[in-house]
Design an enzyme around this catalytic site. Sequence first.
Site, PDB file in Angstrom:
ATOM      1  N   GLU A 263       0.818  -1.211   0.000  1.00 38.76           N
ATOM      2  CA  GLU A 263       0.000   0.000   0.000  1.00 38.76           C
ATOM      3  C   GLU A 263       0.856   1.267   0.000  1.00 38.76           C
ATOM      4  O   GLU A 263       0.640   2.190   0.770  1.00 38.76           O
ATOM      5  CB  GLU A 263      -0.968  -0.014   1.193  1.00 38.76           C
ATOM      6  CG  GLU A 263      -1.919  -1.213   1.152  1.00 38.76           C
ATOM      7  CD  GLU A 263      -2.966  -1.209   2.241  1.00 38.76           C
ATOM      8  OE1 GLU A 263      -2.714  -0.619   3.313  1.00 38.76           O
ATOM      9  OE2 GLU A 263      -4.040  -1.800   2.033  1.00 38.76           O
TER      10      GLU A 263
ATOM     11  N   ASP B  82      -8.446  -9.209   3.989  1.00 35.48           N
ATOM     12  CA  ASP B  82      -8.180  -8.078   4.875  1.00 35.48           C
ATOM     13  C   ASP B  82      -9.161  -7.977   6.044  1.00 35.48           C
ATOM     14  O   ASP B  82     -10.097  -7.185   5.967  1.00 35.48           O
ATOM     15  CB  ASP B  82      -8.221  -6.778   4.067  1.00 35.48           C
ATOM     16  CG  ASP B  82      -7.535  -5.637   4.789  1.00 35.48           C
ATOM     17  OD1 ASP B  82      -7.207  -5.815   5.968  1.00 35.48           O
ATOM     18  OD2 ASP B  82      -7.320  -4.588   4.170  1.00 35.48           O
TER      19      ASP B  82
ATOM     20  N   GLU C 192     -12.780  -2.067  12.263  1.00 37.52           N
ATOM     21  CA  GLU C 192     -12.762  -1.326  10.999  1.00 37.52           C
ATOM     22  C   GLU C 192     -13.824  -1.826  10.024  1.00 37.52           C
ATOM     23  O   GLU C 192     -14.474  -1.037   9.354  1.00 37.52           O
ATOM     24  CB  GLU C 192     -11.366  -1.458  10.357  1.00 37.52           C
ATOM     25  CG  GLU C 192     -11.295  -0.873   8.961  1.00 37.52           C
ATOM     26  CD  GLU C 192      -9.933  -1.090   8.280  1.00 37.52           C
ATOM     27  OE1 GLU C 192      -9.023  -1.665   8.898  1.00 37.52           O
ATOM     28  OE2 GLU C 192      -9.803  -0.672   7.110  1.00 37.52           O
TER      29      GLU C 192
END
Length: 723
Positions: A311, A385, A413
């Site tokens: 990322e 993820d 999240e």
Amino acid sequence: MSLSLRTWAMLALWLVLLLGATPSRAEDGYDLWLRYRLLAPEQTKLYQYRATELIAGSSTSTQSVTRSELQRGLEGLLGRALPLSENVTHDGAIIVGTPKSSALIARLHLDIQDLGHEGYVIRSVVVDGHAATAIVAQEDIGALYGAFHFLRLLQTGQAIDHLDLHETPCVKLRVLNHWDYLNGQVERGYAGASIWDWWKLPDWRTPRYTDYARANASIGINGTVLDNVNAGATILTPTYLQKVAALADVFRPYGIRVYLSIRFSAPIEIGGLKTADPLDPKVQAWWHAKADEIYQRIPDFGGFLVKANSEGQPGPEDYKRTHADGANMLADALAPHGGVVMWRAFVYSASNPEDRAKQAYDEFKPLDGRFHANVLVQVKNGPVDFQPREPFHPLFGAMRRTPLMTEFEITKEYLGFATHLVYLGPLFEEVLSADTMAHGKGSTVAKVIDGSLDGHALTGMAGVANIGTDRDWCGSDFNQANWYVFGRLAWNPSLSSRAIAEEWVRMTFSNNESFVRPVVEMMMGSREAAVDYMTPLGLVHLMGPGHHYGPAPWDASESRPDWRPVYYHRADRQGIGFDRSRSGSDAVDQYAAPLAAQFNDLKQTPEQYLLYFHHVGWDYRMRSGHTLWYELVAHYTQGVNDVKRMRETWRSLHGYIDEQRYEQTAAFLAIQEKEAQWWRDASIAYFQSVSGLPLPPGYAAPEQSLNYYESLSFPYVPGFSSW
Ligand code: BDP
């Protein structure tokens, strides 16, 4: 009689002082599971002759904190302070320590050879004719863990008269990862700002740091990575290392080591070098010198956590070197001091057209055996993820010569942020008990992680923390359970998440069975409810772009294809799901042969992973006999109904606990119901627009149009900014 203004003022002041003198016992969640409130009379009676005096040393800082925790806990729970004593003078002495620290304990001759550094025993013994309880370890830290365990027995209302407990941790490094920035923001944090007040450190060490350490030690967590994996170089400058050292000093008595996330290119940014190539001698020398400097300040520093070539982060591949080259270079700098490198396997690249779920395995599997002895590879629980549900990561069981840590995300999240009540114990347990089949049946992820499958002594488990400056630390009372269950499972990955939930409920709220039973049930079902209303049947990553708040299965706005929900569900007129079978991306073959065969076969794939592994026709017949489309709608609806039931359960428990925590949970459950409905309706509206199918009979149409759901936008979502 009229009183003068001055007299009124004096009276008012007196009143304020009087109120202030009574310790405030607001139930604001600050005390976590260490509340130590007075037990019910039938319980205190149970302990009347079993807790009469305390024999505990204080010649080291760990001994002191152990003693004061026991004093504080016992006084709170029993309503009376226990006298400190040198010798056993009555029935009911509680003796804590090590044979090294106490002649009395040495005299007990308990068999503690196999306890290692952190283990302990708790035994009912007879000393000089008196019944006593001995909490004994080889080292001070083991005694502290034992003291917390002993307090837990009282907090959960268990008998303490015939104790014979023996505990050692199954995993060596039990570590929280804080995704905290030095400016106080927390990436994916939903509980306020970072608890590290970098600006005031090292001079001001808020008592909160000590309470943080107490909470962690109480569940066996022994390490903390202070800064975000998306790291800057500043944390490695002398100014900041001084601050890090101050935190390490606070945590040391509690057996907690500090670690840092480092930026791979730091030698360029703060070292004045032109390169960060791991094979360049100048770069190596820079890291060696940096490690020496850190250890001079923090002799028990834990090591580095690294996110590299992921990322947008820099890494060894920028110089055409491998992840092993990068990890080993850092590992060599830390090795002389006993430090470790935790190197993350969360790598995937936008320029690689391969299925994102396959990329970490492709990259790391060939490096098995190439890492130096003090490197652990840290692998997220699933290949995509931290989703509400994914199969376990295929690297578990595939890198037999490398110690692998699991990385769980404690912060929610992808699971409803602070407000949704989602107990993550069942998710963690599902992953840990998954059978990799790497070494025949029974090769569970837990056995990979605790090192027993392949004989690794260096083992670890990491959890991305959900901690912030909110008074309740975690953004809600029930989120505290996720911190708690992570720590308990890191200590022993084969514990049951249900048993841990029960323990936590008793410590946090009440021992009243009529409260405990329904709350544990509600917690245990909560994760499945979230899977159902967000991403049922193996769907993943359908959250709003970037911030990950709410549903956005239609979204294709992200810059990278592999960040777009449409990449993951692949819905079209014919069907839905990502084909990872041999006729698709062949991710199935990253699993051991029997699992690969199972996942490759549509009929044999567990339905909870169906759309993760297969692109399936809308009219495909599920095991229930219904079509896939029907089941999808049914699951979404079930999720909402489950939350409705959770609200009813909670309503029926009004009066069992304090109003403050009751009300907040009730309000958050209302938010959860509203958002679960939104998830269901928006998802059904979108998938219906793709499938063109009518809703199955009896199922309500979405409350709003698809256009409406697509038009929603959310500036300032917590935990996300344009970093
Ligand atoms: C993703 C998060 C992102 C993290 C990344 C990671 O959205 O904020 O930086 O994981 O783990 O899930 O590195």
